[in-house]
Design a protein around this motif. Structure first.
Motif, PDB file in Angstrom:
ATOM      1  N   ASP A 322       0.844  -1.262   0.158  1.00 29.25           N
ATOM      2  CA  ASP A 322      -0.030   0.107   0.195  1.00 29.25           C
ATOM      3  C   ASP A 322       0.819   1.058   0.058  1.00 29.25           C
ATOM      4  OD1 ASP A 322      -2.107  -1.616   0.094  1.00 29.25           O
ATOM      5  OD2 ASP A 322      -2.435  -1.338   2.203  1.00 29.25           O
ATOM      6  N   ILE A 323       0.828   2.060  -1.038  1.00 28.17           N
ATOM      7  CA  ILE A 323       1.825   3.084  -1.198  1.00 28.17           C
ATOM      8  C   ILE A 323       1.148   4.458  -0.940  1.00 28.17           C
ATOM      9  CG2 ILE A 323       3.293   4.300  -2.885  1.00 28.17           C
ATOM     10  CD1 ILE A 323       3.499   1.843  -4.276  1.00 28.17           C
ATOM     11  N   GLY A 324       1.696   5.186  -0.018  1.00 31.65           N
ATOM     12  CA  GLY A 324       1.320   6.640   0.346  1.00 31.65           C
ATOM     13  C   GLY A 324       1.840   7.452  -0.906  1.00 31.65           C
ATOM     14  N   ILE A 325       0.869   8.171  -1.373  1.00 32.10           N
ATOM     15  CA  ILE A 325       1.183   9.102  -2.360  1.00 32.10           C
ATOM     16  C   ILE A 325       1.098  10.694  -2.132  1.00 32.10           C
ATOM     17  CG2 ILE A 325       0.648   9.956  -4.787  1.00 32.10           C
ATOM     18  CD1 ILE A 325       1.707   6.970  -4.702  1.00 32.10           C
ATOM     19  N   ALA A 326       2.209  11.358  -1.791  1.00 31.08           N
ATOM     20  CA  ALA A 326       2.186  12.496  -1.233  1.00 31.08           C
ATOM     21  C   ALA A 326       1.584  13.647  -2.360  1.00 31.08           C
ATOM     22  CB  ALA A 326       3.736  13.207  -0.886  1.00 31.08           C
ATOM     23  N   VAL A 327       0.597  14.260  -1.894  1.00 32.79           N
ATOM     24  CA  VAL A 327      -0.146  15.305  -2.734  1.00 32.79           C
ATOM     25  C   VAL A 327       0.097  16.682  -2.079  1.00 32.79           C
ATOM     26  CG1 VAL A 327      -2.265  15.901  -3.476  1.00 32.79           C
ATOM     27  CG2 VAL A 327      -1.760  13.514  -3.314  1.00 32.79           C
ATOM     28  N   ASP A 328       0.520  17.600  -2.771  1.00 38.89           N
ATOM     29  CA  ASP A 328       1.041  18.781  -2.356  1.00 38.89           C
ATOM     30  C   ASP A 328      -0.310  19.740  -2.667  1.00 38.89           C
ATOM     31  OD1 ASP A 328       2.560  21.078  -1.342  1.00 38.89           O
ATOM     32  OD2 ASP A 328       1.978  21.823  -3.337  1.00 38.89           O
ATOM     33  N   THR A 329      -0.836  20.401  -1.623  1.00 37.52           N
ATOM     34  CA  THR A 329      -2.007  21.432  -1.752  1.00 37.52           C
ATOM     35  C   THR A 329      -1.786  22.728  -1.015  1.00 37.52           C
ATOM     36  OG1 THR A 329      -3.236  20.746   0.264  1.00 37.52           O
ATOM     37  CG2 THR A 329      -3.509  19.269  -1.641  1.00 37.52           C
ATOM     38  N   ASP A 330      -2.551  23.855  -1.384  1.00 37.04           N
ATOM     39  CA  ASP A 330      -2.310  24.910  -0.562  1.00 37.04           C
ATOM     40  C   ASP A 330      -2.470  24.705   0.889  1.00 37.04           C
ATOM     41  OD1 ASP A 330      -1.779  26.289  -3.152  1.00 37.04           O
ATOM     42  OD2 ASP A 330      -3.876  26.907  -3.225  1.00 37.04           O
ATOM     43  N   ASP A 331      -3.471  23.968   1.316  1.00 43.17           N
ATOM     44  CA  ASP A 331      -3.474  23.773   2.656  1.00 43.17           C
ATOM     45  C   ASP A 331      -2.398  23.003   3.421  1.00 43.17           C
ATOM     46  OD1 ASP A 331      -6.271  25.142   2.400  1.00 43.17           O
ATOM     47  OD2 ASP A 331      -7.074  23.386   1.874  1.00 43.17           O
ATOM     48  N   GLY A 332      -1.814  22.161   2.469  1.00 40.63           N
ATOM     49  CA  GLY A 332      -0.639  21.510   3.257  1.00 40.63           C
ATOM     50  C   GLY A 332      -0.512  19.946   2.557  1.00 40.63           C
ATOM     51  N   LEU A 333       0.266  19.244   3.175  1.00 38.33           N
ATOM     52  CA  LEU A 333       0.434  17.816   2.518  1.00 38.33           C
ATOM     53  C   LEU A 333      -0.316  17.019   3.091  1.00 38.33           C
ATOM     54  CD1 LEU A 333       2.687  16.338   0.925  1.00 38.33           C
ATOM     55  CD2 LEU A 333       3.901  15.734   3.320  1.00 38.33           C
ATOM     56  N   PHE A 334      -0.977  16.039   2.139  1.00 32.56           N
ATOM     57  CA  PHE A 334      -1.890  15.053   2.224  1.00 32.56           C
ATOM     58  C   PHE A 334      -0.970  13.866   1.587  1.00 32.56           C
ATOM     59  CE2 PHE A 334      -4.863  18.499   2.360  1.00 32.56           C
ATOM     60  CZ  PHE A 334      -6.041  18.102   2.826  1.00 32.56           C
ATOM     61  N   VAL A 335      -1.215  12.817   2.168  1.00 36.23           N
ATOM     62  CA  VAL A 335      -0.673  11.325   1.801  1.00 36.23           C
ATOM     63  C   VAL A 335      -1.983  10.505   1.788  1.00 36.23           C
ATOM     64  CG1 VAL A 335       1.169   9.693   2.145  1.00 36.23           C
ATOM     65  CG2 VAL A 335       1.415  12.196   2.977  1.00 36.23           C
ATOM     66  N   PRO A 336      -2.586  10.309   0.666  1.00 43.41           N
ATOM     67  CA  PRO A 336      -3.718   9.191   0.557  1.00 43.41           C
ATOM     68  C   PRO A 336      -2.747   7.847   0.115  1.00 43.41           C
ATOM     69  CG  PRO A 336      -3.540  10.829  -1.028  1.00 43.41           C
ATOM     70  CD  PRO A 336      -2.617  11.137  -0.458  1.00 43.41           C
ATOM     71  N   ALA A 337      -3.415   6.895   0.575  1.00 46.48           N
ATOM     72  CA  ALA A 337      -2.938   5.580   0.105  1.00 46.48           C
ATOM     73  C   ALA A 337      -3.404   4.820  -1.002  1.00 46.48           C
ATOM     74  CB  ALA A 337      -3.314   4.502   1.411  1.00 46.48           C
ATOM     75  N   LEU A 338      -2.521   4.393  -1.790  1.00 50.53           N
ATOM     76  CA  LEU A 338      -2.962   3.658  -3.086  1.00 50.53           C
ATOM     77  C   LEU A 338      -2.747   2.159  -2.569  1.00 50.53           C
ATOM     78  CD1 LEU A 338      -3.569   3.627  -6.084  1.00 50.53           C
ATOM     79  CD2 LEU A 338      -1.075   3.188  -6.533  1.00 50.53           C
ATOM     80  N   ARG A 339      -4.051   1.669  -2.309  1.00 46.59           N
ATOM     81  CA  ARG A 339      -4.063   0.361  -1.722  1.00 46.59           C
ATOM     82  C   ARG A 339      -3.952  -0.962  -2.690  1.00 46.59           C
ATOM     83  NH1 ARG A 339      -4.054   1.817   3.483  1.00 46.59           N
ATOM     84  NH2 ARG A 339      -5.701   3.284   3.937  1.00 46.59           N
ATOM     85  N   ASN A 340      -3.124  -2.074  -2.244  1.00 45.43           N
ATOM     86  CA  ASN A 340      -2.943  -3.161  -3.133  1.00 45.43           C
ATOM     87  C   ASN A 340      -2.440  -2.668  -4.399  1.00 45.43           C
ATOM     88  OD1 ASN A 340      -4.154  -4.947  -1.216  1.00 45.43           O
ATOM     89  ND2 ASN A 340      -6.219  -4.120  -1.885  1.00 45.43           N
ATOM     90  N   ALA A 341      -1.297  -1.802  -4.506  1.00 40.35           N
ATOM     91  CA  ALA A 341      -0.694  -1.544  -5.651  1.00 40.35           C
ATOM     92  C   ALA A 341       0.279  -2.544  -6.375  1.00 40.35           C
ATOM     93  CB  ALA A 341       0.391  -0.412  -5.197  1.00 40.35           C
ATOM     94  N   ASP A 342       0.452  -3.593  -5.521  1.00 42.37           N
ATOM     95  CA  ASP A 342       1.236  -4.804  -6.424  1.00 42.37           C
ATOM     96  C   ASP A 342      -0.125  -5.641  -6.961  1.00 42.37           C
ATOM     97  OD1 ASP A 342      -0.311  -5.151  -3.411  1.00 42.37           O
ATOM     98  OD2 ASP A 342       0.156  -7.539  -3.390  1.00 42.37           O
ATOM     99  N   MET A 343      -1.212  -5.322  -6.867  1.00 43.99           N
ATOM    100  CA  MET A 343      -2.327  -5.984  -7.908  1.00 43.99           C
ATOM    101  C   MET A 343      -2.820  -5.174  -8.814  1.00 43.99           C
ATOM    102  SD  MET A 343      -4.607  -7.802  -4.870  1.00 43.99           S
ATOM    103  CE  MET A 343      -5.647  -8.926  -6.000  1.00 43.99           C
TER     104      MET A 343
END
Length: 453
Positions: A322-343
């Motif tokens: 499960d890879i956390g993808i860093a997403v930059d926004t004006d409000d700050g840093l979000f790191v949503p999870a890309l689940r089951n990336a191996d599939m």
């Protein structure tokens, strides 16, 4: 006898210590019914509407828009109306909501304001912070006209409108059932057709009353210099100017805590190298290839796809990636999870990343999607920079960062060629991983990126 109840701010998501008031839907003195929207709160992960836990009269509200309220502290105080619907003790949640406190007698009414910052005993007697029917952040509600002009919008849209200075009552709604959408607000902000306070012309009396104001300040022209001719740092009363201290809120506030915690716990070490992508066929997606390469590296070196508990010195290896993808926004840093990336194949990775980015931008992403990843990726090179020392956030033990791709002269058999390369940085927690494991991980990542497809 009438009863009063203190409603404390509930935990709006996974132990968050506080939240910021976005908008009250009532004012002191209003009567509200059970489960009607009370306030919109911004946390580090979402904008959430908090419903009223009781039916009754609003006696006190804890602060205004932009104020920070600590979890477990008083959010609002009510005078319970026994003639309106009430939730039974523990109903719907199985949690205690605190016993109502008797209303003060007339003799004690005078000192009541002084006693407002609830004593410790009163706090223990009224620790009800769990909302019975918590409304999810993506639900649309019809607000009371007196509070929000009868406009339908989700909490995230209201927060964006406040941030952009857009009057929701003047925005043309295109959503379902007449709801204002995020794109409606952004279009109104770009067109400048719904600025707060710009709509109705003021009444003649108001214009006449306001006219003398400039004359009062006419002889007090502002200057950046003091009487001694030195630069001053000043601002008119009520104006928040750049350079003045202001409390961090929402996402940035949480980011500050998380980064400080990571800095105090992790023993970081960073390896850097370049991946030669000269052989890539046209149509390769940079982020999708990085995700695939990380999956291959995690499968080859499981120690980098793990969680580590420094208190108990235990390690958890994960079968899934499960890879956390860093997403930059004006409000700050979000790191949503890309689940089951191996599939996922390349198309699935791209669709998943696009979905997460859109949900982050609209502030509609579920809090559960912002945690639980096993390794993370920062593709900062889409902006600038070659190498970095990205921060490992516990319990993860590794993070990959990709810099800006560039062309460099590469020696080949019989001469030199110009090849395109991607600068890579891998930071790992040396408490849980060895240098050899990190180096082998990076080697597999580079080799996978070198493949044509």
């Amino acid at each position: 006898m009438s009863q009063t109840k203190n409603f404390n701010l509930p935990d709006l998501g996974e132990g968050l210590p506080d939240a910021t008031i976005v908008e009250w839907f009532v004012k002191e003195g209003d009567v509200i019914k059970l489960d009607e929207p009370l306030v919109s709160m911004e946390t580090a992960k979402a904008v959430v509407e908090v419903p009223s836990p009781v039916s009754g009269k609003v006696l006190k509200l804890a602060g205004g828009a932009g104020d920070i309220v600590v979890t477990g502290h008083m959010l609002a105080q009510f005078e319970i109306d026994p003639n309106l619907p009430q939730r039974a003790e523990g109903q719907d949640t199985g949690h205690h909501h605190g016993a109502p406190a008797p209303a003060p007698t007339p003799a004690a009414a005078a000192p009541a304001p002084v006693a407002a910052p609830a004593p410790a005993a009163a706090e223990r007697a009224d620790e009800g912070t769990v909302v019975g029917a918590m409304v999810s952040s993506n639900a649309v509600h019809t607000e009371q006209a007196v509070a929000v002009g009868g406009v339908k919008a989700v909490p995230a849209v209201r927060a964006m409108a406040r941030k952009l200075g857009v009057d929701l009552a003047r925005v043309r709604a295109t959503g379902a059932d007449g709801a204002v959408t995020m794109s409606d607000v952004k279009q109104a902000a770009e067109a400048g057709t719904a600025k707060v306070g710009s709509a109705p012309a003021a009444a003649p009396q108001a214009v006449q009353a306001a006219a003398p104001a400039p004359a009062v300040r006419a002889d007090a022209a502002r200057t950046p210099l003091s009487a001694a001719g030195r630069p001053m740092r000043t601002a008119p009363p009520g104006v928040v100017a750049k350079g003045q201290p202001e409390p961090l809120k929402g996402v940035r506030r949480n980011m500050a805590r998380v980064m400080a915690d990571a800095h105090s716990k992790v023993v970081p070490t960073t390896l850097t190298d370049d991946a030669d992508i000269h052989a890539w066929a046209p149509g390769n997606d940079m982020t999708s290839r990085l995700v695939r390469g990380i999956v291959a590296a995690c499968q080859a070196v499981p120690a980098m796809n793990a969680w580590f508990d420094g208190d108990t010195l235990t390690r958890t290896l994960h079968a899934q990636v499960d890879i956390g993808i860093a997403v930059d926004t004006d409000d700050g840093l979000f790191v949503p999870a890309l689940r089951n990336a191996d599939m996922l194949d390349a198309r699935g990775v791209r669709e998943g990343i696009n979905r997460l980015r859109q949900q982050v931008e609209e502030r509609s992403i579920a809090p559960s999607e912002l945690s639980g990843y096993t390794i993370s990726l920062s593709n900062f090179g889409m902006f600038a920079g070659r190498y970095a020392t990205p921060v490992v956030v516990p319990p993860c033990v590794a993070i990959v960062a990709a810099g800006r791709a560039r062309f460099q002269v590469t020696p080949v058999m019989g001469g030199v060629e110009t090849h395109k390369v991607i600068p890579l940085s891998v930071t790992f927690d040396h408490r849980a991983c060895t240098g050899g494991e990190a180096a082998r991980f990076l080697r597999v990542l580079i080799d996978d990126l070198a493949r044509p497809h």
